[in-house]
Design a protein around this motif. Structure first.
Motif, PDB file in Angstrom:
ATOM      1  N   ALA A   3      -5.740   1.745  -1.009  1.00  8.71           N
ATOM      2  CA  ALA A   3      -4.291   1.978  -1.052  1.00  8.71           C
ATOM      3  C   ALA A   3      -3.596   0.891  -1.868  1.00  8.71           C
ATOM      4  CB  ALA A   3      -3.724   2.026   0.366  1.00  8.71           C
ATOM      5  N   ALA A   4      -3.944  -0.363  -1.588  1.00  8.07           N
ATOM      6  CA  ALA A   4      -3.300  -1.480  -2.290  1.00  8.07           C
ATOM      7  C   ALA A   4      -3.652  -1.464  -3.776  1.00  8.07           C
ATOM      8  CB  ALA A   4      -3.727  -2.807  -1.659  1.00  8.07           C
ATOM      9  N   ASN A   5      -4.905  -1.154  -4.057  1.00  6.51           N
ATOM     10  CA  ASN A   5      -5.361  -1.109  -5.443  1.00  6.51           C
ATOM     11  C   ASN A   5      -4.632  -0.014  -6.233  1.00  6.51           C
ATOM     12  OD1 ASN A   5      -7.344  -2.009  -7.483  1.00  6.51           O
ATOM     13  ND2 ASN A   5      -8.042   0.110  -7.311  1.00  6.51           N
ATOM     14  N   GLY A   9       0.832  -1.216   0.000  1.00  4.11           N
ATOM     15  CA  GLY A   9       0.000   0.000   0.000  1.00  4.11           C
ATOM     16  C   GLY A   9       0.856   1.252   0.000  1.00  4.11           C
ATOM     17  N   ASN A  10       2.119   1.112  -0.427  1.00  8.66           N
ATOM     18  CA  ASN A  10       3.055   2.234  -0.490  1.00  8.66           C
ATOM     19  C   ASN A  10       3.196   2.974   0.853  1.00  8.66           C
ATOM     20  OD1 ASN A  10       4.868   3.350  -2.491  1.00  8.66           O
ATOM     21  ND2 ASN A  10       3.732   5.261  -2.311  1.00  8.66           N
ATOM     22  N   GLY A  11       3.051   2.240   1.939  1.00  9.13           N
ATOM     23  CA  GLY A  11       3.195   2.831   3.278  1.00  9.13           C
ATOM     24  C   GLY A  11       1.942   2.716   4.114  1.00  9.13           C
ATOM     25  N   TYR A  12       0.782   2.600   3.474  1.00 10.87           N
ATOM     26  CA  TYR A  12      -0.442   2.341   4.223  1.00 10.87           C
ATOM     27  C   TYR A  12      -0.337   0.903   4.748  1.00 10.87           C
ATOM     28  CZ  TYR A  12      -5.322   2.361   5.634  1.00 10.87           C
ATOM     29  OH  TYR A  12      -6.469   2.315   6.385  1.00 10.87           O
ATOM     30  N   PRO A  13      -0.727   0.668   6.007  1.00 13.62           N
ATOM     31  CA  PRO A  13      -0.575  -0.676   6.568  1.00 13.62           C
ATOM     32  C   PRO A  13      -1.539  -1.687   5.937  1.00 13.62           C
ATOM     33  CG  PRO A  13      -0.728   0.993   8.307  1.00 13.62           C
ATOM     34  CD  PRO A  13      -1.139   1.649   7.022  1.00 13.62           C
TER      35      PRO A  13
END
Lengths: 449, 449
Positions: B331-333, B294-298
């Motif tokens: 975030a992951a998407n 998530g580029n930093g999102y958990p």
């Protein structure tokens, strides 16, 4: 222990959708449920006999795809309200600026730690951050084991403390098929509805003492006694005077620690104190927190007496890639500011009392409501088929949960027999929401006769 | 096993700040370090002999409080670049709209699951989401134990797989003081620099076979063989042809599963495939992922063959409050879309090859560089005091890491002897960044003579 009904529901979930009924759903829901099972597999569960899809939410209201409005009296994670703009904007600003981990210096985490630690007693000196409550409880027990040299863990009989291998091993509410650790012992929850003890503190200490003795006989010793002081998954028990100290004394004498699991009862939920354990006038060795900490952003943590982490920290280090990252801290900081700034502790007490009084009023004319209990905005309403025998009525409770969902009010059920309505709205619930809730509950009760 | 230097560093951290040197820091840093220890306790570690504070970052550049610019050649979490606007805005929009859990229906997680599962081989049928890579590995092993009925876990000798009680028990790189499980066995990493085996696949299978046999003799059996196919904490070994299949066959014959830990090597990091294990032409039973997801999102997750989760899912359910929440999925998407849309796999291959060629060119005139290896944008550069004996030079490696920090280029070190430079920038690294990196490394090498 509580009276047990024979309903076979171990390994299942309270208020879980039963996939064998998929055929009865409308086409859109059925397609969704099937696609979901195909992609996510069998470990996921949906709420309600008729699962609900949400597309947006604001404060205590949620909306489905057709624009229907639901009153959220269940979701304690978004404790300062769905989409709280203060939290959303704090996260957005920090994401634009810097999202990085704790191996670089950043003032945010220190300022937040000072603020958070200020809400505990003076001897709680350190804070560490994780991403989930499960990670917090897992870390707490890793520390407790390392500090004490013991392995045993004592919990209440229907406790839930997490989904990691270790925390699931002391979460009996996951059901008969989820293995408890051989080092785990259970004590009955201090049940204010059914227990006959005159002095519940002494009684609980006696139960804990038996388990301490058994753990010692096996050579495990006791690492920790882990307690959610609102006993959420045991059925919600809120004692009106402190009862934990004698049991904690027993555990400490045996060399174990007292871990207060505040994932459910912390952050002003109980109405009278920021932390649930503070209702019991005893200071824990370790405090774990999670769910509402970032109003939905994945952030959780552990606070502790400094001596508890000393050997662990020097021997082992702890690094959590996302835990305590700059954005997680911004979310937690903003959420805590809203709780304080809007005095949601006071609101939890005031509105919680109205809600409880309202349900108690319904109970006066409906003997199927056996007990109404709770603290602040966390209520348990126990449904029984007979007030004299206190026989649990899980069918009625689940019927009410589903009837409320049909009336677009969200609650769930809890306890070993799943016969306790679980009501814990965001802390921004207002008296008008209480009215709306009570009127739905009243008609659900009436229609279920 | 690799040659071992006698440097005592077990239980410490590669490239960790040593608190006993606090007195040598400038006042601002010293105050910060002391305040941090006071609030967060001894389990936290800072990077570098002279810790660095960042206040903002953009793409592959980070900035300290004085406005100094640093080139980030270390942080693989922000793989699509610090503050990537596509990810930031996707998270912001979803936070404003709806942040809720997986017990309500929401299309986001299904659309993402379809997209993610499309990147695996056909027999990987389900995806589940957690918040951290540690949770993913912990869940993978819970499933593996339940599915196989066995308990044993085989890992490489310096593996790191997480910080939960279970995942730490099979993470020997945490050091001598972090207890390994009695059910955990280690095999030497397939070391391309020092190993003498002609056929490394057969050799590794032999090592695994010995440990399988030992686990069986203890009655544990083998639940899983867990591998990071870039062997990051063992020292970064990237094999140019598949070597894992014979070992995986041994494990499967014994009834165990192959778990590919893609937390470090997944999401296009290795340059040739989206997933690191795909370089080895073998399909895992379970795939775990995390860090850059998530580029930093958990957000983190597990993908698996459906049969592996069948009994676990029916017997036990798995719920993770924040795992797979609507925002985590957004975030992951968005991160996955950027990786695909900007063809960062291609960039990782191209720019990674330039970076590797550049360091190899430096090695031609500097015999202290014993080996340059890696795949895509993940490089290991092994420093030795003698090329003939391949004697590890950890002092030189750590000196270079700190010299690079002084030149405002971020890297770290890895491997048992901490003598391998660890270089793994965001995947948006460009040829111009490579030039800047190489010129800093060249002068750091020159000045360290």
């Amino acid at each position: 222990m509580a009276t047990r009904s024979n309903t076979p529901r171990r390994g299942k979930m309270v208020n879980g959708f039963d996939p064998s009924t998929t055929g009865t759903l409308d086409k859109r829901t059925r397609d969704f449920v099937e696609r979901r099972a195909h992609l996510l597999g069998p470990a996921y569960r949906l709420f309600y006999a008729d699962p609900v899809e949400f597309v947006r939410a604001h404060d205590v209201l949620m909306y489905d795809a057709d624009g229907n409005e639901y009153l959220d009296a269940y979701n304690n994670v978004v404790s300062v309200g769905h989409g709280n703009p203060h939290v959303v904007e704090a996260v957005h600003a920090q994401m634009q600026t810097l999202c990085t981990h704790t191996r670089y210096m950043h003032e945010g985490i220190l300022n937040f730690a000072e603020k958070l630690l200020g809400s505990f007693e003076d001897n709680i000196g350190h804070m560490m951050l994780t991403c989930t409550g499960s990670e917090a409880n897992d870390l707490a027990l890793r520390m407790a084991k390392h500090h004490t040299g013991n392995k045993g863990i004592i919990v209440t009989s229907e406790a839930y403390h997490g989904n990691s291998d270790l925390s699931a091993s002391f979460s009996p509410s996951l059901g008969e098929n989820a293995p408890l650790g051989t080092w785990v012992r259970r004590v009955p929850a201090p049940d204010t509805y059914r227990a006959s003890a005159n002095d519940m503190g002494t009684w609980l200490a006696g139960e804990v003492s038996k388990q301490v003795h058994d753990l010692q006989r096996r050579g495990e010793g006791v690492a920790a006694f882990v307690v959610d002081s609102l006993f959420s998954s045991d059925g919600v028990f809120a004692h009106d005077h402190p009862i934990l100290k004698p049991a904690v004394d027993v555990v400490r004498e045996a060399g174990g620690l007292f871990v207060a699991d505040e994932v459910q009862c912390g952050f002003a939920r109980s109405g009278s104190h920021i932390w649930g354990y503070q209702r019991h006038d005893v200071v824990p060795d370790i405090i774990t927190m999670g769910k509402p900490m970032g109003n939905g952003y994945p952030v959780a943590g552990v606070a502790m007496r400094p001596n508890v982490v000393e050997a662990f920290g020097n021997d082992m280090r702890y690094f959590n890639t996302f835990g305590g990252n700059t954005v997680a801290v911004a979310a937690a900081n903003a959420t805590f500011d809203v709780i304080k700034g809007q005095n949601l502790l006071h609101n939890s007490a005031q509105v919680g009392a109205m809600l409880k009084a309202g349900v108690e009023s319904l109970a006066r004319s409906d003997e199927r409501i056996g007990d109404v209990r709770g603290a602040g905005l966390y209520l348990g309403v126990e449904m029984v088929s007979n007030r004299a025998t206190k026989t649990p009525d899980s069918k009625l409770a689940l019927g009410l949960v589903n009837a409320m969902r049909a009336k677009r009010v969200l609650i769930s059920a809890t306890g070993f027999n799943a016969n306790v309505l679980k009501i814990r709205p965001p802390l921004t619930f207002t008296p008008a929401h209480v009215d709306r809730f009570l009127s739905a509950l009243e008609s659900a009760l009436r229609e279920s006769r």
